[in-house]
Design a protein around this motif. Structure first.
Motif, mmCIF file in Angstrom:
data_model
loop_
_atom_site.group_PDB
_atom_site.id
_atom_site.type_symbol
_atom_site.label_atom_id
_atom_site.label_comp_id
_atom_site.label_asym_id
_atom_site.label_seq_id
_atom_site.Cartn_x
_atom_site.Cartn_y
_atom_site.Cartn_z
ATOM 1 N N SER A 212 0.813 -1.216 0.000
ATOM 2 C CA SER A 212 0.000 0.000 0.000
ATOM 3 C C SER A 212 0.847 1.268 0.000
ATOM 4 C CB SER A 212 -0.956 0.006 1.190
ATOM 5 O OG SER A 212 -0.235 -0.053 2.414
ATOM 6 N N ALA A 216 0.760 4.088 -2.817
ATOM 7 C CA ALA A 216 0.440 5.470 -2.450
ATOM 8 C C ALA A 216 1.522 6.425 -2.935
ATOM 9 C CB ALA A 216 0.270 5.577 -0.931
ATOM 10 N N GLU A 221 -3.886 3.618 -7.574
ATOM 11 C CA GLU A 221 -4.751 2.691 -6.842
ATOM 12 C C GLU A 221 -4.943 1.440 -7.677
ATOM 13 O OE1 GLU A 221 -9.259 2.423 -4.910
ATOM 14 O OE2 GLU A 221 -8.470 4.332 -5.681
ATOM 15 N N GLN A 223 -6.806 -1.808 -8.732
ATOM 16 C CA GLN A 223 -8.141 -2.416 -8.668
ATOM 17 C C GLN A 223 -7.998 -3.933 -8.679
ATOM 18 O OE1 GLN A 223 -10.519 -1.743 -12.134
ATOM 19 N NE2 GLN A 223 -12.223 -3.026 -11.408
#
Length: 320
Positions: A212, A216, A221, A223
Motif C-alpha cells: 500500500s 500510495a 490505486e 483495482q
C-alpha cells in the motif's frame, strides 16, 4: 529507469519493439540503445567476446542505422552492433541496463527466429526485466496496465513495477488473480467456485495491503480483479485491450518456478499486448548503480565525429 536496450535486426517485429522502447524511454527519460548482432559465427550461449568488431557489412549496417533513425521519431537512440550470438550479446548487454526489449520474432542471420530462440533465451537468462513486444502491440489500447498477482515475491516485484508504469502512462492499474482447481480425482472435498474466489480475494487484498505504501507513493490505486479460470487464459483475455501486461518471472507453483513460470512463459508467447517479465530482485525503479550509470554514460555517448564514422556505435538521432 535510466537505460533501455532494444534488440534490433530490421524486421517488422524488431521495428515494433523499437517504437515501443522509444515511447518507454520518453516516459522514463532514459537512454536508449538499439543493439544489432551480426550472427556470422554463432557462439555458445553467454560466451560473448564483448569486443567491438570491424564493420563487416557496411551496406546492411547502413540500412539498419537508417531504419533505427526512421523509427526513433527524433528521439536520440544509440545504435550499436556486435558480432556473435544474438541471445548471448543481448543478455550480456542487459546486465548494465534497466530493461531489455525484444520483438516476438526476427529474421535471417542477424537474429534467429524470436520467441523461438533469442527472445525466449532472453526471458530465461537476462538478469533484469524483459519486455516482449508482439506485432501491432504499439497500437492504442484502452488505457490500462494489467499485473498478474499470486502472492509470490516475484509478483510483488511485478506490482511495484506495474504501479510505476501506470503512473507514467496516467492510466488505471488492475491486479488480476485467477483461481482454479485442478481435479486429480482423489479429493475428499472439492472447493466451490465461490470459495476459490473468496480465497483469491483474501490473497490479493493481503498482498496489495503489504504494498500500500508503494502504491500510495506512486499515486496509483490498484483495482483487484479475481476471476475463475486458468491463469494463462485469464491474463490472455485481459491483455487483449491492455497497454501492458506485467508479470513476475516465477509464480507460487514449485513445479513451474525453476527459470520462467509456465504462466509467464505462456503469456509472453501469446498475449496481444507487450508483456514485461519482472524478477523479484530487479533494479527497475531505481536504475543501475551510480557506477554502472557513469560507465554507461561514458561508453554510450559518442561524439559527433564518432557518430559520423562507420563505428560499432553511433547516435542516429540528435534531438529529444
Amino acid at each position: 529507469m535510466r537505460r533501455i536496450i532494444v534488440g534490433f535486426d530490421g524486421s517488422e517485429s524488431a521495428t515494433d519493439a523499437l517504437r515501443w522502447a522509444v515511447a518507454e524511454a520518453r516516459r522514463h527519460q532514459a537512454d536508449l540503445v538499439a543493439l544489432t548482432v551480426i550472427d556470422n559465427q554463432p557462439l555458445p550461449l553467454l560466451a560473448s567476446t564483448r569486443q567491438p568488431p570491424v564493420d563487416p557489412r557496411p551496406d546492411v549496417l547502413g540500412e539498419l542505422r537508417d531504419a533505427v533513425s526512421a523509427a526513433a521519431d527524433d528521439f536520440p537512440v544509440v545504435f550499436r552492433y556486435l558480432v556473435g550470438s544474438a541471445a548471448a550479446e543481448l543478455i550480456a548487454a542487459s546486465r548494465d541496463a534497466d530493461l531489455l526489449v525484444v520483438g516476438s520474432r526476427g529474421h535471417g542471420r542477424l537474429a534467429n527466429a524470436l520467441l523461438g530462440s533469442v527472445s525466449r533465451a532472453c526471458l530465461l537468462h537476462a538478469p533484469g526485466p524483459v519486455t516482449v513486444v508482439r506485432p501491432d502491440a504499439t497500437r492504442t489500447q484502452d488505457g490500462r496496465v494489467i499485473v498478474g498477482i499470486d502472492g509470490s515475491e516475484s509478483s510483488r516485484a511485478a506490482v511495484r513495477v506495474a504501479a510505476t508504469e501506470a503512473r507514467l502512462r496516467r492510466v488505471g492499474l488492475q491486479a488480476v488473480h485467477a483461481v482454479h482447481w485442478d481435479r486429480i480425482g482423489t479429493e475428499l472435498i472439492t472447493p466451490t467456485e465461490d470459495q476459490l474466489v473468496e480465497w483469491g480475494r483474501h490473497l490479493v487484498d493481503q498482498q496489495l495491503a503489504d504494498l500500500s505504501q508503494h502504491l500510495a507513493d506512486a499515486g496509483v490505486e490498484a483495482q483487484p480483479v479475481i476471476v475463475h479460470g486458468h491463469p494463462g487464459d485469464v491474463l490472455m483475455e485481459y491483455s487483449r485491450t491492455a497497454d501492458l501486461l506485467v508479470l513476475g518471472s516465477r509464480g507460487q507453483n514449485p513445479l513451474t518456478s525453476l527459470l520462467l513460470g509456465s504462466t509467464s512463459d505462456y503469456c509472453a508467447h501469446h498475449a496481444t499486448c507487450p508483456v514485461m517479465i519482472v524478477r523479484s530482485d530487479e533494479r527497475t525503479s531505481e536504475g543501475p548503480t551510480a557506477e554502472r550509470a557513469a560507465t554507461a554514460q561514458t561508453t554510450e555517448s559518442p561524439t559527433t565525429e564518432q557518430a559520423a564514422a562507420a563505428s560499432p556505435e553511433s547516435v542516429v538521432s540528435a534531438t529529444r
